[in-house]
Design a protein around this motif. Structure first.
Motif, PDB file in Angstrom:
ATOM      1  N   LEU A  31       0.846  -1.177   0.000  1.00  0.00           N
ATOM      2  CA  LEU A  31       0.000   0.000   0.000  1.00  0.00           C
ATOM      3  C   LEU A  31       0.891   1.239   0.000  1.00  0.00           C
ATOM      4  N   PRO A  32       1.533   1.541  -1.126  1.00  0.00           N
ATOM      5  CA  PRO A  32       2.427   2.704  -1.163  1.00  0.00           C
ATOM      6  C   PRO A  32       1.649   4.022  -1.170  1.00  0.00           C
ATOM      7  N   PHE A  33       2.093   4.951  -0.353  1.00  0.00           N
ATOM      8  CA  PHE A  33       1.482   6.272  -0.300  1.00  0.00           C
ATOM      9  C   PHE A  33       2.173   7.191  -1.292  1.00  0.00           C
ATOM     10  N   ARG A  34       1.440   8.156  -1.797  1.00  0.00           N
ATOM     11  CA  ARG A  34       1.984   9.067  -2.798  1.00  0.00           C
ATOM     12  C   ARG A  34       3.132   9.892  -2.231  1.00  0.00           C
ATOM     13  N   HIS A  35       3.020  10.280  -0.996  1.00  0.00           N
ATOM     14  CA  HIS A  35       4.043  11.114  -0.351  1.00  0.00           C
ATOM     15  C   HIS A  35       4.389  10.499   1.008  1.00  0.00           C
ATOM     16  N   PRO A  36       5.654  10.480   1.382  1.00  0.00           N
ATOM     17  CA  PRO A  36       6.061   9.880   2.661  1.00  0.00           C
ATOM     18  C   PRO A  36       5.364  10.482   3.882  1.00  0.00           C
ATOM     19  N   LEU A  37       5.068  11.766   3.856  1.00  0.00           N
ATOM     20  CA  LEU A  37       4.396  12.376   5.004  1.00  0.00           C
ATOM     21  C   LEU A  37       2.960  11.880   5.149  1.00  0.00           C
ATOM     22  N   THR A  38       2.318  11.586   4.044  1.00  0.00           N
ATOM     23  CA  THR A  38       0.967  11.013   4.105  1.00  0.00           C
ATOM     24  C   THR A  38       1.032   9.655   4.772  1.00  0.00           C
ATOM     25  N   GLY A  39       1.981   8.846   4.364  1.00  0.00           N
ATOM     26  CA  GLY A  39       2.154   7.540   4.981  1.00  0.00           C
ATOM     27  C   GLY A  39       2.445   7.647   6.464  1.00  0.00           C
ATOM     28  N   SER A  40       3.294   8.575   6.837  1.00  0.00           N
ATOM     29  CA  SER A  40       3.621   8.772   8.252  1.00  0.00           C
ATOM     30  C   SER A  40       2.407   9.208   9.058  1.00  0.00           C
ATOM     31  N   ALA A  41       1.597  10.072   8.480  1.00  0.00           N
ATOM     32  CA  ALA A  41       0.403  10.560   9.178  1.00  0.00           C
ATOM     33  C   ALA A  41      -0.610   9.455   9.402  1.00  0.00           C
ATOM     34  N   VAL A  42      -0.622   8.478   8.527  1.00  0.00           N
ATOM     35  CA  VAL A  42      -1.565   7.368   8.660  1.00  0.00           C
ATOM     36  C   VAL A  42      -0.998   6.263   9.539  1.00  0.00           C
ATOM     37  N   VAL A  43       0.251   5.913   9.351  1.00  0.00           N
ATOM     38  CA  VAL A  43       0.839   4.771  10.040  1.00  0.00           C
ATOM     39  C   VAL A  43       1.189   5.080  11.489  1.00  0.00           C
ATOM     40  N   GLU A  44       1.755   6.216  11.768  1.00  0.00           N
ATOM     41  CA  GLU A  44       2.232   6.544  13.120  1.00  0.00           C
ATOM     42  C   GLU A  44       1.142   6.434  14.182  1.00  0.00           C
ATOM     43  N   PRO A  45      -0.061   6.983  13.974  1.00  0.00           N
ATOM     44  CA  PRO A  45      -1.084   6.848  15.020  1.00  0.00           C
ATOM     45  C   PRO A  45      -1.536   5.398  15.235  1.00  0.00           C
ATOM     46  N   THR A  46      -1.429   4.571  14.217  1.00  0.00           N
ATOM     47  CA  THR A  46      -1.877   3.182  14.364  1.00  0.00           C
ATOM     48  C   THR A  46      -0.833   2.304  15.030  1.00  0.00           C
ATOM     49  N   THR A  47       0.411   2.770  15.083  1.00  0.00           N
ATOM     50  CA  THR A  47       1.468   1.950  15.675  1.00  0.00           C
ATOM     51  C   THR A  47       2.027   2.558  16.965  1.00  0.00           C
ATOM     52  N   ALA A  48       1.575   3.740  17.342  1.00  0.00           N
ATOM     53  CA  ALA A  48       2.084   4.412  18.544  1.00  0.00           C
ATOM     54  C   ALA A  48       1.598   3.667  19.788  1.00  0.00           C
ATOM     55  N   SER A  49       2.487   3.506  20.737  1.00  0.00           N
ATOM     56  CA  SER A  49       2.093   2.858  21.983  1.00  0.00           C
ATOM     57  C   SER A  49       1.458   3.874  22.908  1.00  0.00           C
ATOM     58  N   ALA A  50       0.532   3.424  23.701  1.00  0.00           N
ATOM     59  CA  ALA A  50      -0.222   4.313  24.594  1.00  0.00           C
ATOM     60  C   ALA A  50       0.558   4.686  25.816  1.00  0.00           C
TER      61      ALA A  50
END
Length: 50
Positions: A31-50
């Motif tokens: 699932l490649p994102f068009r821009h790396p920052l878009t990917g970071s904005a989507v992936v980081e919240p889903t993998t961040a530990s609480a």
């Protein structure tokens, strides 16, 4: 929201693909994102530990 709980399907990405934010590739299951920052904005919240 389905993606947040692990029930996403490729159909959930149709609006993002239509707007050229992501490219769904069923061939190699990537699932490649068009821009790396878009990917970071989507992936980081889903993998961040609480």
């Amino acid at each position: 929201m389905a993606a947040a709980v692990g029930r996403a399907s490729v159909d959930d990405f149709v609006p993002a693909e239509r707007n050229h934010l992501v490219t769904v590739s069923a061939d190699d299951r990537r699932l490649p994102f068009r821009h790396p920052l878009t990917g970071s904005a989507v992936v980081e919240p889903t993998t961040a530990s609480a």
